[in-house]
Design a protein around this motif. Structure first.
Motif, PDB file in Angstrom:
ATOM      1  N   TYR A  50      17.123  37.406  39.329  1.00  0.00           N
ATOM      2  CA  TYR A  50      16.951  37.705  37.911  1.00  0.00           C
ATOM      3  C   TYR A  50      16.410  39.119  37.657  1.00  0.00           C
ATOM      4  O   TYR A  50      16.682  39.721  36.614  1.00  0.00           O
ATOM      5  CB  TYR A  50      16.039  36.670  37.257  1.00  0.00           C
ATOM      6  N   LYS A  51      15.663  39.655  38.622  1.00  0.00           N
ATOM      7  CA  LYS A  51      15.139  41.008  38.468  1.00  0.00           C
ATOM      8  C   LYS A  51      15.813  42.006  39.411  1.00  0.00           C
ATOM      9  O   LYS A  51      15.440  43.177  39.438  1.00  0.00           O
ATOM     10  CB  LYS A  51      13.624  41.000  38.699  1.00  0.00           C
ATOM     11  N   ASP A  52      16.806  41.534  40.146  1.00  0.00           N
ATOM     12  CA  ASP A  52      17.503  42.369  41.123  1.00  0.00           C
ATOM     13  C   ASP A  52      18.703  43.033  40.454  1.00  0.00           C
ATOM     14  O   ASP A  52      19.703  42.378  40.142  1.00  0.00           O
ATOM     15  CB  ASP A  52      17.958  41.502  42.300  1.00  0.00           C
ATOM     16  N   LYS A  53      18.610  44.327  40.220  1.00  0.00           N
ATOM     17  CA  LYS A  53      19.674  45.013  39.491  1.00  0.00           C
ATOM     18  C   LYS A  53      20.858  45.397  40.364  1.00  0.00           C
ATOM     19  O   LYS A  53      21.767  46.103  39.938  1.00  0.00           O
ATOM     20  CB  LYS A  53      19.100  46.236  38.772  1.00  0.00           C
ATOM     21  N   ARG A  54      20.871  44.888  41.593  1.00  0.00           N
ATOM     22  CA  ARG A  54      22.057  45.033  42.438  1.00  0.00           C
ATOM     23  C   ARG A  54      23.103  43.986  42.093  1.00  0.00           C
ATOM     24  O   ARG A  54      24.276  44.123  42.458  1.00  0.00           O
ATOM     25  CB  ARG A  54      21.693  44.888  43.921  1.00  0.00           C
ATOM     26  N   ILE A  55      22.696  42.906  41.408  1.00  0.00           N
ATOM     27  CA  ILE A  55      23.580  41.761  41.225  1.00  0.00           C
ATOM     28  C   ILE A  55      23.552  41.262  39.781  1.00  0.00           C
ATOM     29  O   ILE A  55      22.527  41.335  39.102  1.00  0.00           O
ATOM     30  CB  ILE A  55      23.187  40.617  42.193  1.00  0.00           C
ATOM     31  N   MET A  56      24.710  40.792  39.308  1.00  0.00           N
ATOM     32  CA  MET A  56      24.810  40.135  38.004  1.00  0.00           C
ATOM     33  C   MET A  56      25.589  38.837  38.191  1.00  0.00           C
ATOM     34  O   MET A  56      26.446  38.729  39.064  1.00  0.00           O
ATOM     35  CB  MET A  56      25.540  41.019  36.987  1.00  0.00           C
ATOM     36  N   ASN A  57      25.296  37.856  37.334  1.00  0.00           N
ATOM     37  CA  ASN A  57      26.095  36.640  37.379  1.00  0.00           C
ATOM     38  C   ASN A  57      27.243  36.715  36.384  1.00  0.00           C
ATOM     39  O   ASN A  57      27.375  37.691  35.636  1.00  0.00           O
ATOM     40  CB  ASN A  57      25.234  35.384  37.172  1.00  0.00           C
ATOM     41  N   ARG A  58      28.091  35.700  36.388  1.00  0.00           N
ATOM     42  CA  ARG A  58      29.266  35.704  35.518  1.00  0.00           C
ATOM     43  C   ARG A  58      29.487  34.316  34.914  1.00  0.00           C
ATOM     44  O   ARG A  58      28.987  33.313  35.405  1.00  0.00           O
ATOM     45  CB  ARG A  58      30.518  36.119  36.301  1.00  0.00           C
ATOM     46  N   TYR A  59      30.298  34.309  33.868  1.00  0.00           N
ATOM     47  CA  TYR A  59      30.660  33.060  33.205  1.00  0.00           C
ATOM     48  C   TYR A  59      32.164  32.868  33.331  1.00  0.00           C
ATOM     49  O   TYR A  59      32.944  33.731  32.925  1.00  0.00           O
ATOM     50  CB  TYR A  59      30.253  33.090  31.727  1.00  0.00           C
ATOM     51  N   GLY A  60      32.567  31.731  33.899  1.00  0.00           N
ATOM     52  CA  GLY A  60      33.983  31.462  34.101  1.00  0.00           C
ATOM     53  C   GLY A  60      34.593  30.725  32.919  1.00  0.00           C
ATOM     54  O   GLY A  60      34.047  29.722  32.444  1.00  0.00           O
ATOM     55  N   LEU A  61      35.740  31.216  32.453  1.00  0.00           N
ATOM     56  CA  LEU A  61      36.466  30.567  31.369  1.00  0.00           C
ATOM     57  C   LEU A  61      37.286  29.406  31.917  1.00  0.00           C
ATOM     58  O   LEU A  61      37.868  29.502  32.993  1.00  0.00           O
ATOM     59  CB  LEU A  61      37.394  31.563  30.657  1.00  0.00           C
ATOM     60  N   ILE A  74      31.558  44.141  44.786  1.00  0.00           N
ATOM     61  CA  ILE A  74      31.986  42.914  45.451  1.00  0.00           C
ATOM     62  C   ILE A  74      31.609  41.707  44.603  1.00  0.00           C
ATOM     63  O   ILE A  74      30.511  41.640  44.036  1.00  0.00           O
ATOM     64  CB  ILE A  74      31.386  42.769  46.864  1.00  0.00           C
ATOM     65  N   ALA A  75      32.557  40.771  44.487  1.00  0.00           N
ATOM     66  CA  ALA A  75      32.289  39.472  43.882  1.00  0.00           C
ATOM     67  C   ALA A  75      32.335  38.445  45.003  1.00  0.00           C
ATOM     68  O   ALA A  75      33.313  38.368  45.745  1.00  0.00           O
ATOM     69  CB  ALA A  75      33.332  39.137  42.815  1.00  0.00           C
ATOM     70  N   TYR A  76      31.284  37.674  45.140  1.00  0.00           N
ATOM     71  CA  TYR A  76      31.183  36.764  46.277  1.00  0.00           C
ATOM     72  C   TYR A  76      32.140  35.581  46.159  1.00  0.00           C
ATOM     73  O   TYR A  76      32.135  34.884  45.129  1.00  0.00           O
ATOM     74  CB  TYR A  76      29.744  36.277  46.429  1.00  0.00           C
ATOM     75  N   PRO A  77      32.955  35.354  47.187  1.00  0.00           N
ATOM     76  CA  PRO A  77      33.876  34.211  47.165  1.00  0.00           C
ATOM     77  C   PRO A  77      33.130  32.904  46.949  1.00  0.00           C
ATOM     78  O   PRO A  77      32.114  32.635  47.607  1.00  0.00           O
ATOM     79  CB  PRO A  77      34.523  34.259  48.554  1.00  0.00           C
ATOM     80  N   ASP A  78      33.614  32.123  46.001  1.00  0.00           N
ATOM     81  CA  ASP A  78      33.002  30.838  45.653  1.00  0.00           C
ATOM     82  C   ASP A  78      31.554  31.004  45.227  1.00  0.00           C
ATOM     83  O   ASP A  78      30.782  30.039  45.235  1.00  0.00           O
ATOM     84  CB  ASP A  78      33.109  29.860  46.834  1.00  0.00           C
ATOM     85  N   GLY A 133      27.699  49.409  51.733  1.00  0.00           N
ATOM     86  CA  GLY A 133      28.083  50.433  50.768  1.00  0.00           C
ATOM     87  C   GLY A 133      28.483  49.923  49.400  1.00  0.00           C
ATOM     88  O   GLY A 133      28.936  50.693  48.551  1.00  0.00           O
ATOM     89  N   TYR A 134      28.284  48.627  49.158  1.00  0.00           N
ATOM     90  CA  TYR A 134      28.591  48.089  47.832  1.00  0.00           C
ATOM     91  C   TYR A 134      27.449  48.422  46.876  1.00  0.00           C
ATOM     92  O   TYR A 134      26.282  48.154  47.160  1.00  0.00           O
ATOM     93  CB  TYR A 134      28.790  46.570  47.895  1.00  0.00           C
ATOM     94  N   LYS A 135      27.807  48.991  45.723  1.00  0.00           N
ATOM     95  CA  LYS A 135      26.802  49.404  44.754  1.00  0.00           C
ATOM     96  C   LYS A 135      26.563  48.374  43.659  1.00  0.00           C
ATOM     97  O   LYS A 135      25.603  48.491  42.889  1.00  0.00           O
ATOM     98  CB  LYS A 135      27.219  50.743  44.133  1.00  0.00           C
ATOM     99  N   GLY A 136      27.452  47.392  43.571  1.00  0.00           N
ATOM    100  CA  GLY A 136      27.301  46.319  42.590  1.00  0.00           C
ATOM    101  C   GLY A 136      27.801  45.015  43.164  1.00  0.00           C
ATOM    102  O   GLY A 136      28.824  44.981  43.847  1.00  0.00           O
ATOM    103  N   GLN A 137      27.054  43.941  42.895  1.00  0.00           N
ATOM    104  CA  GLN A 137      27.395  42.627  43.440  1.00  0.00           C
ATOM    105  C   GLN A 137      27.492  41.623  42.294  1.00  0.00           C
ATOM    106  O   GLN A 137      26.675  41.640  41.375  1.00  0.00           O
ATOM    107  CB  GLN A 137      26.324  42.174  44.440  1.00  0.00           C
ATOM    108  N   LEU A 138      28.493  40.747  42.377  1.00  0.00           N
ATOM    109  CA  LEU A 138      28.722  39.768  41.323  1.00  0.00           C
ATOM    110  C   LEU A 138      28.633  38.355  41.866  1.00  0.00           C
ATOM    111  O   LEU A 138      29.261  38.022  42.874  1.00  0.00           O
ATOM    112  CB  LEU A 138      30.099  39.971  40.666  1.00  0.00           C
ATOM    113  N   ALA A 139      27.852  37.529  41.173  1.00  0.00           N
ATOM    114  CA  ALA A 139      27.703  36.116  41.515  1.00  0.00           C
ATOM    115  C   ALA A 139      28.511  35.288  40.521  1.00  0.00           C
ATOM    116  O   ALA A 139      29.199  35.822  39.638  1.00  0.00           O
ATOM    117  CB  ALA A 139      26.240  35.732  41.466  1.00  0.00           C
TER     118      ALA A 139
END
Length: 336
Positions: A302-313, A268-272, A287-293
């Motif tokens: 920063y230490k939570d391996k359930r979530i990663m951030n992203r860079y918007g182009l 799941i990628a969180y809206p906004d 049941g989501y195994k990966g989360q995107l910010a």
């Protein structure tokens, strides 16, 4: 555009690229993974309506650069590597799209397949349903701004001009993000009916606003390079609405997408980019195994391996400036 920005785009960034400074910047970062994010790819520039979409020519130039300079893996593989502390020999990126625009299917996919680039599409599950108007609420607001520029828009006790109420010092977009689940739907219908926005937005090119149909989501998912993730159901800011409504969004979106595609949807990628610790826990329970910010929101991230951030182009700048800032992003948005 001010003279400093114009000079940087026209002279400084192209010079830095010619000198190979992009490579130096990239290699000086300690983190090895970077998650890249887009929203849409269009055939003709649509920035007059919305900054969400990059042109196909720009996008292809990005893909050529990525193929030459990075290893490219899926987000699922990135999560596996990070959780197992696997550091690649070469800087590595993932690519994802948010929302569920039709142009993801009929423009972006062709280019991604051409360069064989694994991509995750985070789809708002409302795409799986019948919709009176197949678009995102924010595009309704964009249509309001486009068709009623310099006009006063009345909504409740607010008077918006060019989407901003000067007296109350609030934008209509931020106001809608602050609404409760039911209030937003009610106010959106008020605007559509009062300003004939359903008719007006359909006079614009579909590639700027239209969402995929269920059939297009299915066909997209069948590509060998594609994985599908959730982007919620109705694109609510999950960290700002009622917890029970957020839970409903998380569960409903997963079920609808899995039912349509007949396969597991576990990202799941969180809206906004809106979430908090409670939302992260609810996502795991759903049941989501990966989360995107987009940007990390809590000190635990920063230490939570359930979530990663992203860079918007950016869709409103030059190729050279995008690539310079992308490489810089390894330093503040990279992972391990």
């Amino acid at each position: 555009m001010n003279i400093t920005k114009r000079t940087a785009r026209k002279f400084i960034f192209p010079t830095l690229m010619k000198l190979g400074i992009d490579k130096f910047i990239r290699n000086s970062a300690k983190d090895a993974y970077l998650n890249l994010m887009y929203h849409g790819v269009v055939l003709k520039d649509g920035s007059y309506f919305s900054p969400r979409h990059i042109t196909s020519d720009q996008f292809e130039s990005h893909l050529k650069y990525y193929r030459k300079n990075f290893d490219i893996i899926s987000i699922s593989e990135a999560f596996y590597n990070i959780r197992n502390n696997i550091k690649p020999k070469k800087k590595t990126i993932t690519i994802s799209f948010d929302d569920g625009y039709k142009n993801n299917f009929n423009v972006a996919l062709t280019l991604l397949e051409k360069y064989n680039i694994p991509t995750t599409f985070f789809v708002s599950s409302v795409c799986t349903e019948d919709m009176n108007l197949r678009c995102l609420w924010s595009d309704i607001i964009a249509a309001l701004n486009y068709f009623y520029k310099d006009k006063v828009i009345q909504l409740s006790s607010y008077d918006f001009k060019n989407l901003f109420d000067k007296e109350k010092r609030v934008s209509i977009t931020e106001l809608f993000k602050s609404y409760t689940y039911d209030e937003r739907e009610r106010r959106l219908k008020e605007l559509i009916n009062a300003y004939d926005l359903d008719t007006k937005i359909q006079s614009l090119p579909e590639e700027l606003w239209k969402f995929m149909s269920p059939e297009e989501v299915i066909e997209l998912s069948q590509s060998d390079i594609v994985e599908i993730g959730s982007h919620g159901h109705l694109h609510y800011n999950l960290g700002e609405i009622e917890v029970e409504k957020a839970k409903e969004e998380l569960v409903k979106s997963k079920k609808l997408l899995e039912s349509l595609l007949n396969k597991e949807v576990n990202l799941i990628a969180y809206p906004d980019g809106s979430y908090n610790d409670d939302i992260k826990n609810l996502s795991k329970e759903a049941g989501y195994k990966g989360q995107l910010a987009v940007n990390y929101k809590t000190i635990t991230d920063y230490k939570d391996k359930r979530i990663m951030n992203r860079y918007g182009l950016s869709s409103t700048t030059t190729y050279e400036s995008n690539m310079i800032f992308l490489n810089l992003a390894f330093q503040n948005k990279g992972v391990i």
